[in-house]
Design a protein around this motif. Structure first.
Motif, PDB file in Angstrom:
ATOM      1  N   THR A  70      73.011  81.048 -16.929  1.00 36.48           N
ATOM      2  CA  THR A  70      73.967  79.942 -16.826  1.00 36.48           C
ATOM      3  C   THR A  70      74.387  79.541 -18.236  1.00 36.48           C
ATOM      4  N   SER A  71      75.698  79.389 -18.448  1.00 34.75           N
ATOM      5  CA  SER A  71      76.203  78.975 -19.758  1.00 34.75           C
ATOM      6  C   SER A  71      76.475  77.479 -19.774  1.00 34.75           C
ATOM      7  N   GLU A  72      76.743  76.965 -20.956  1.00 36.52           N
ATOM      8  CA  GLU A  72      77.031  75.535 -21.114  1.00 36.52           C
ATOM      9  C   GLU A  72      78.378  75.146 -20.508  1.00 36.52           C
ATOM     10  N   ILE A  73      79.293  76.105 -20.336  1.00 38.09           N
ATOM     11  CA  ILE A  73      80.634  75.776 -19.826  1.00 38.09           C
ATOM     12  C   ILE A  73      80.759  75.973 -18.318  1.00 38.09           C
ATOM     13  N   GLY A  74      79.661  76.283 -17.645  1.00 44.44           N
ATOM     14  CA  GLY A  74      79.690  76.369 -16.193  1.00 44.44           C
ATOM     15  C   GLY A  74      79.689  77.760 -15.607  1.00 44.44           C
ATOM     16  N   TYR A  75      79.667  78.786 -16.442  1.00 42.94           N
ATOM     17  CA  TYR A  75      79.579  80.162 -15.936  1.00 42.94           C
ATOM     18  C   TYR A  75      78.138  80.426 -15.511  1.00 42.94           C
ATOM     19  N   SER A  76      77.975  81.124 -14.370  1.00 42.53           N
ATOM     20  CA  SER A  76      76.616  81.495 -13.973  1.00 42.53           C
ATOM     21  C   SER A  76      76.621  82.838 -13.248  1.00 42.53           C
ATOM     22  N   TYR A  77      75.490  83.502 -13.294  1.00 44.66           N
ATOM     23  CA  TYR A  77      75.301  84.777 -12.597  1.00 44.66           C
ATOM     24  C   TYR A  77      73.885  84.826 -12.056  1.00 44.66           C
ATOM     25  N   GLN A  78      73.783  85.183 -10.784  1.00 36.00           N
ATOM     26  CA  GLN A  78      72.494  85.405 -10.141  1.00 36.00           C
ATOM     27  C   GLN A  78      72.567  86.773  -9.488  1.00 36.00           C
ATOM     28  N   GLY A  79      71.646  87.641  -9.811  1.00 37.62           N
ATOM     29  CA  GLY A  79      71.667  88.955  -9.191  1.00 37.62           C
ATOM     30  C   GLY A  79      70.930  89.991 -10.001  1.00 37.62           C
ATOM     31  N   SER A  80      71.299  91.245  -9.763  1.00 40.44           N
ATOM     32  CA  SER A  80      70.619  92.375 -10.390  1.00 40.44           C
ATOM     33  C   SER A  80      71.133  92.618 -11.806  1.00 40.44           C
ATOM     34  N   TRP A  81      70.218  93.111 -12.639  1.00 39.82           N
ATOM     35  CA  TRP A  81      70.531  93.445 -14.035  1.00 39.82           C
ATOM     36  C   TRP A  81      70.044  94.864 -14.322  1.00 39.82           C
ATOM     37  N   LYS A  82      70.701  95.518 -15.256  1.00 42.38           N
ATOM     38  CA  LYS A  82      70.245  96.816 -15.751  1.00 42.38           C
ATOM     39  C   LYS A  82      70.596  96.888 -17.230  1.00 42.38           C
ATOM     40  N   ASP A  83      69.606  97.088 -18.055  1.00 40.09           N
ATOM     41  CA  ASP A  83      69.809  97.180 -19.512  1.00 40.09           C
ATOM     42  C   ASP A  83      70.588  95.982 -20.053  1.00 40.09           C
ATOM     43  N   GLY A  84      70.290  94.781 -19.537  1.00 35.68           N
ATOM     44  CA  GLY A  84      70.926  93.563 -20.014  1.00 35.68           C
ATOM     45  C   GLY A  84      72.332  93.322 -19.489  1.00 35.68           C
ATOM     46  N   MET A  85      72.782  94.136 -18.525  1.00 37.41           N
ATOM     47  CA  MET A  85      74.121  93.975 -17.963  1.00 37.41           C
ATOM     48  C   MET A  85      74.039  93.723 -16.461  1.00 37.41           C
ATOM     49  N   LYS A  86      75.042  93.004 -15.927  1.00 33.45           N
ATOM     50  CA  LYS A  86      75.129  92.808 -14.483  1.00 33.45           C
ATOM     51  C   LYS A  86      75.305  94.183 -13.852  1.00 33.45           C
ATOM     52  N   HIS A  87      74.454  94.519 -12.895  1.00 29.07           N
ATOM     53  CA  HIS A  87      74.505  95.849 -12.294  1.00 29.07           C
ATOM     54  C   HIS A  87      73.806  95.793 -10.941  1.00 29.07           C
ATOM     55  N   GLY A  88      74.549  96.064  -9.876  1.00 27.39           N
ATOM     56  CA  GLY A  88      74.016  95.937  -8.526  1.00 27.39           C
ATOM     57  C   GLY A  88      74.732  94.805  -7.822  1.00 27.39           C
ATOM     58  N   THR A  89      74.038  94.102  -6.969  1.00 28.91           N
ATOM     59  CA  THR A  89      74.637  93.007  -6.204  1.00 28.91           C
ATOM     60  C   THR A  89      74.364  91.679  -6.894  1.00 28.91           C
ATOM     61  N   GLY A  90      75.392  90.805  -6.899  1.00 26.08           N
ATOM     62  CA  GLY A  90      75.198  89.517  -7.530  1.00 26.08           C
ATOM     63  C   GLY A  90      76.201  88.481  -7.100  1.00 26.08           C
ATOM     64  N   LEU A  91      75.980  87.260  -7.575  1.00 23.55           N
ATOM     65  CA  LEU A  91      76.851  86.117  -7.338  1.00 23.55           C
ATOM     66  C   LEU A  91      77.252  85.581  -8.705  1.00 23.55           C
TER      67      LEU A  91
END
Length: 84
Positions: free
Chosen positions: A3-24
C-alpha cells in the motif's frame, strides 16, 4: 500486500518482486482510478481481469501488457454496453 501513501494498493501473488499471478489492485487518481481483479504477468495486467472504474464504468475481459486487448465487455456509466 503493498500500500502506498497516495492510495495505491496490491494484494496477491508476487514473483521476483513483481506482481505475477492473481491479484487485486486498487489505483488512485489521477487517471483511471478504480479496482482491478485478475491476472498479472511481470508486474503488468495480463490475461483475464475486471476493472471497475471509480467513475462507474466496468471492463471485463482480456488484458495484454497492461492494456485492454482482445475480447471483452465494457459497460459505460450511461448504461451503454460494448462487447467484442
Amino acid at each position: 500486500e503493498y500500500t502506498s501513501e497516495i492510495g495505491y494498493s496490491y494484494q496477491g501473488s508476487w514473483k521476483d518482486g513483481m506482481k505475477h499471478g492473481t491479484g487485486l489492485e486498487t489505483t488512485a487518481p489521477p487517471g483511471d482510478s478504480g479496482t482491478y481483479v485478475g491476472e498479472f504477468v511481470l508486474d503488468q495486467r495480463h490475461g483475464n481481469g475486471t476493472m471497475r472504474y471509480d467513475s462507474g464504468g466496468v471492463y471485463a475481459g482480456d488484458w495484454k501488457v497492461g492494456k485492454r486487448q482482445g475480447k471483452g465487455r465494457e459497460v459505460f456509466v450511461s448504461g451503454a454496453k460494448y462487447e467484442g
